[in-house]
Design a protein around this motif. Sequence first.
Motif, PDB file in Angstrom:
ATOM      1  N   ARG A   8     -18.020  16.242 -12.466  1.00 54.66           N
ATOM      2  CA  ARG A   8     -19.278  16.887 -12.865  1.00 54.66           C
ATOM      3  C   ARG A   8     -19.621  16.503 -14.301  1.00 54.66           C
ATOM      4  NH1 ARG A   8     -16.990  21.479 -10.079  1.00 54.66           N
ATOM      5  NH2 ARG A   8     -16.630  22.461 -12.097  1.00 54.66           N
ATOM      6  N   ALA A   9     -18.620  16.503 -15.172  1.00 55.18           N
ATOM      7  CA  ALA A   9     -18.840  16.113 -16.569  1.00 55.18           C
ATOM      8  C   ALA A   9     -19.237  14.639 -16.663  1.00 55.18           C
ATOM      9  CB  ALA A   9     -17.589  16.382 -17.395  1.00 55.18           C
ATOM     10  N   ALA A  10     -18.669  13.781 -15.816  1.00 58.06           N
ATOM     11  CA  ALA A  10     -19.007  12.358 -15.828  1.00 58.06           C
ATOM     12  C   ALA A  10     -20.467  12.135 -15.439  1.00 58.06           C
ATOM     13  CB  ALA A  10     -18.075  11.579 -14.897  1.00 58.06           C
ATOM     14  N   ALA A  11     -20.958  12.904 -14.471  1.00 59.45           N
ATOM     15  CA  ALA A  11     -22.361  12.791 -14.071  1.00 59.45           C
ATOM     16  C   ALA A  11     -23.281  13.167 -15.238  1.00 59.45           C
ATOM     17  CB  ALA A  11     -22.638  13.683 -12.857  1.00 59.45           C
ATOM     18  N   VAL A  12     -22.956  14.241 -15.915  1.00 65.04           N
ATOM     19  CA  VAL A  12     -23.759  14.664 -17.064  1.00 65.04           C
ATOM     20  C   VAL A  12     -23.635  13.653 -18.203  1.00 65.04           C
ATOM     21  CG1 VAL A  12     -24.067  16.454 -18.832  1.00 65.04           C
ATOM     22  CG2 VAL A  12     -23.650  17.109 -16.446  1.00 65.04           C
ATOM     23  N   HIS A  13     -22.423  13.156 -18.431  1.00 67.56           N
ATOM     24  CA  HIS A  13     -22.193  12.178 -19.498  1.00 67.56           C
ATOM     25  C   HIS A  13     -23.058  10.936 -19.278  1.00 67.56           C
ATOM     26  CE1 HIS A  13     -20.136  10.128 -22.709  1.00 67.56           C
ATOM     27  NE2 HIS A  13     -19.714   9.186 -21.897  1.00 67.56           N
ATOM     28  N   TYR A  14     -23.175  10.485 -18.043  1.00 68.08           N
ATOM     29  CA  TYR A  14     -24.018   9.336 -17.703  1.00 68.08           C
ATOM     30  C   TYR A  14     -25.459   9.586 -18.173  1.00 68.08           C
ATOM     31  CZ  TYR A  14     -26.498   5.938 -14.794  1.00 68.08           C
ATOM     32  OH  TYR A  14     -27.309   4.926 -14.352  1.00 68.08           O
ATOM     33  N   LEU A  15     -25.993  10.758 -17.857  1.00 68.30           N
ATOM     34  CA  LEU A  15     -27.370  11.076 -18.233  1.00 68.30           C
ATOM     35  C   LEU A  15     -27.530  11.232 -19.741  1.00 68.30           C
ATOM     36  CD1 LEU A  15     -28.194  13.633 -15.402  1.00 68.30           C
ATOM     37  CD2 LEU A  15     -28.783  11.203 -15.501  1.00 68.30           C
ATOM     38  N   ARG A  16     -26.547  11.823 -20.381  1.00 66.00           N
ATOM     39  CA  ARG A  16     -26.610  11.991 -21.848  1.00 66.00           C
ATOM     40  C   ARG A  16     -26.675  10.640 -22.559  1.00 66.00           C
ATOM     41  NH1 ARG A  16     -28.500  16.619 -21.329  1.00 66.00           N
ATOM     42  NH2 ARG A  16     -27.113  18.352 -20.947  1.00 66.00           N
ATOM     43  N   GLN A  17     -26.070   9.617 -21.948  1.00 59.02           N
ATOM     44  CA  GLN A  17     -26.111   8.294 -22.560  1.00 59.02           C
ATOM     45  C   GLN A  17     -27.513   7.696 -22.508  1.00 59.02           C
ATOM     46  OE1 GLN A  17     -23.424   7.605 -24.451  1.00 59.02           O
ATOM     47  NE2 GLN A  17     -23.058   9.631 -23.581  1.00 59.02           N
ATOM     48  N   TRP A  18     -28.284   8.066 -21.482  1.00 56.01           N
ATOM     49  CA  TRP A  18     -29.674   7.587 -21.458  1.00 56.01           C
ATOM     50  C   TRP A  18     -30.480   8.278 -22.543  1.00 56.01           C
ATOM     51  CZ3 TRP A  18     -34.497   8.630 -18.246  1.00 56.01           C
ATOM     52  CH2 TRP A  18     -35.408   7.556 -18.369  1.00 56.01           C
ATOM     53  N   GLU A  19     -30.176   9.544 -22.805  1.00 57.81           N
ATOM     54  CA  GLU A  19     -30.881  10.254 -23.879  1.00 57.81           C
ATOM     55  C   GLU A  19     -30.764   9.506 -25.210  1.00 57.81           C
ATOM     56  OE1 GLU A  19     -30.475  14.937 -22.490  1.00 57.81           O
ATOM     57  OE2 GLU A  19     -28.979  14.087 -23.843  1.00 57.81           O
TER      58      GLU A  19
END
Length: 134
Positions: A8-19
Amino acid sequence: MTPDQDLRAAAVHYLRQWEVRDYATMRSLCTDTATVWHNDGSGDQPIDENMELLRRLAADVGTLRYDIVRQFQDGDEVLQQQVLHLTTIDGSRSEVHAAMYFRFDGGLIDRIEEYFHVVPVNESVLSPGSPDQR
């Protein structure tokens, strides 16, 4: 952190990198054969093509921020509901309401599916049956 929390954290981390427009880190979180699907009718897209699309989209964006509404996990799959808040360089704002599915293989993202709807924030949206629609 449990394995479930890690995915779950990896999925969020992926999106945070686009930010923060860190495409190299985003790509490193995916398998070599990862694919992306959107509900726009364009079919599956290799992850590298999707990275290029995200780069082009971000070129006109001043800020972008994800709010994760909820997440569910079953084995190597994570499903989450999210809202992406976008402000373009010209100051217009929109929200992308989405459900996003991640499938992992060996701890890396192997498949992404995104079902989304863009809502302009600067425009009023009439609800069905509102007095203005009668």
